[in-house]
Design an enzyme around this catalytic site. Structure first.
Site, PDB file in Angstrom:
ATOM      1  N   GLU A  58      13.038  25.154 106.062  1.00 43.42           N
ATOM      2  CA  GLU A  58      13.285  24.861 107.480  1.00 43.42           C
ATOM      3  C   GLU A  58      14.628  24.168 107.654  1.00 43.42           C
ATOM      4  OE1 GLU A  58      10.008  22.425 108.785  1.00 43.42           O
ATOM      5  OE2 GLU A  58       8.676  24.134 109.116  1.00 43.42           O
TER       6      GLU A  58
ATOM      7  N   GLU B   2       4.758  29.892 107.795  1.00 46.71           N
ATOM      8  CA  GLU B   2       4.033  28.622 107.908  1.00 46.71           C
ATOM      9  C   GLU B   2       3.561  28.443 109.343  1.00 46.71           C
ATOM     10  OE1 GLU B   2       5.983  25.088 106.093  1.00 46.71           O
ATOM     11  OE2 GLU B   2       5.289  23.980 107.848  1.00 46.71           O
TER      12      GLU B   2
END
Ligand SMILES: *[C@@H]1O[C@H](CO)[C@@H](O)[C@H](O)[C@H]1NC(C)=O
Length: 322
Positions: A160, A248
């Site tokens: 991320e 995710e």
């Protein structure tokens, strides 16, 4: 039958077909083979759309007791998954400080996934990837040399990115890691993070990576915070041609804790299934927080057995099974 009726029937059939998700435990690598990306869709080796559903392990450094074969066996059979994500920590005493320990953990999970006939995401679980480019390239060079010939493997080059520029920082990072992987592995799918915790997909849609095969962009969502506005954004970039993979998601807040929003999670599942997209739950974890799918002290061999599931775990396993 007139042609407009025929067209309606064909459309109806395809909507039904695409909106039906299956028990992921049965949709194995030996059934679907090597993956590829066609347009915005993940495809199997028979040229059919394929959907992967499964579990992410928790950060390797904080939950090493789940980084083993027994857990992956449970993820396949009891969590009804055809994919496991190996979220290997980079900072926090992870790969940067202990590359041999982390590499060993990663290889354990990859080999357990191969033994289970399921897919595995090799996740460089970093929030500051651009600061560790040389280490990432070295890691992905080793992994793609050793495992690139297995159809089980997907690479996730940067978990991320936070609030940094796609075009100036994230895209050049990905191009560099892609070139390393592709020198060993010409075709397994590579998943690419986008700014602001894998939510600013529009930055990537405006300046996509070109001239590469089998790449997808990652979307992460947490249902108690990220709602219709994020689905709208994702739908827009799909229209622009961006292939998306949800590597995710959580049923709760982005912090991993907070309230579970079962209704919003269901809206996400409906949308994901309609788009025949893949999704991986955060997390196979027994930490005392809402995102955990397992109650405290769950043994690896018992993971996802009914009596060890949390509220979130029950939602996720039921969906993986559908
Ligand atoms: C998550 O929230 C619950 C309820 O507020 C709290 O008891 C628990 O300690 C929190 N977990 C973490 C890891 O902070």
């Amino acid at each position: 039958m007139n042609s407009s009726l025929l067209t309606s029937l064909v459309i109806l059939c395809c909507i039904i077909n695409i909106a039906t998700s299956l028990d992921a435990a049965l949709e194995t690598v030996s059934k679907h083979g090597r993956l590829s990306v066609s347009g915005t869709q993940l495809m199997d080796s028979h040229g059919q759309p394929v959907q992967l559903k499964g579990m992410s392990l928790f950060w390797s450094v904080w939950m090493p007791y789940y980084w083993n074969r027994a857990t992956v066996d449970s993820i396949h059979s009891a969590c009804h998954s055809n994919i496991v994500r190996a979220a290997m920590a980079i900072e926090y005493e992870g790969y940067l400080d202990h590359p041999d320990v982390e590499m060993q953990r990663m290889e354990t999970i990859i080999e357990a996934a191969i033994a289970n006939d399921i897919y595995v995401i090799v996740d460089w679980h970093d929030w500051n990837g651009e600061k560790h480019l040389s280490q990432a390239k070295d890691f992905f060079d080793k992994i793609s040399k050793k495992y690139g010939s297995y159809p089980n493997i997907l690479y996730e080059t940067y978990n991320e990115p936070i609030d940094i520029s796609w075009s100036a920082i994230v895209k050049p990072y990905h191009l560099s890691v892609i070139s390393t992987i592709r020198s060993n592995d010409p075709d397994n799918v590579i998943l690419l993070g986008v700014p602001h915790y894998d939510q600013e997909l529009d930055q990537a849609a405006d300046d996509p990576i070109t001239g590469q095969n089998n790449i997808m962009y990652t979307l992460h969502f947490y249902a108690n915070e990220n709602k219709q506005w994020l689905r709208d954004r994702a739908q827009n970039v799909i229209r622009q041609g961006l292939p998306i993979f949800v590597s995710e998601y959580g049923t709760c807040d982005g912090s991993g804790n907070g309230s579970i929003d079962a209704a919003e999670t269901q809206l996400w599942y409906n949308w994901l299934d309609q788009n025949h997209m893949s999704y991986v739950n955060w997390a196979l974890s027994d930490k005392d927080e809402s995102a955990s799918s397992q109650i405290a002290g769950t043994p690896p061999e018992q993971a996802c057995q009914d009596r060890y599931l949390t509220e979130s775990g029950r939602i996720v396993v039921a969906q993986n099974k559908k």
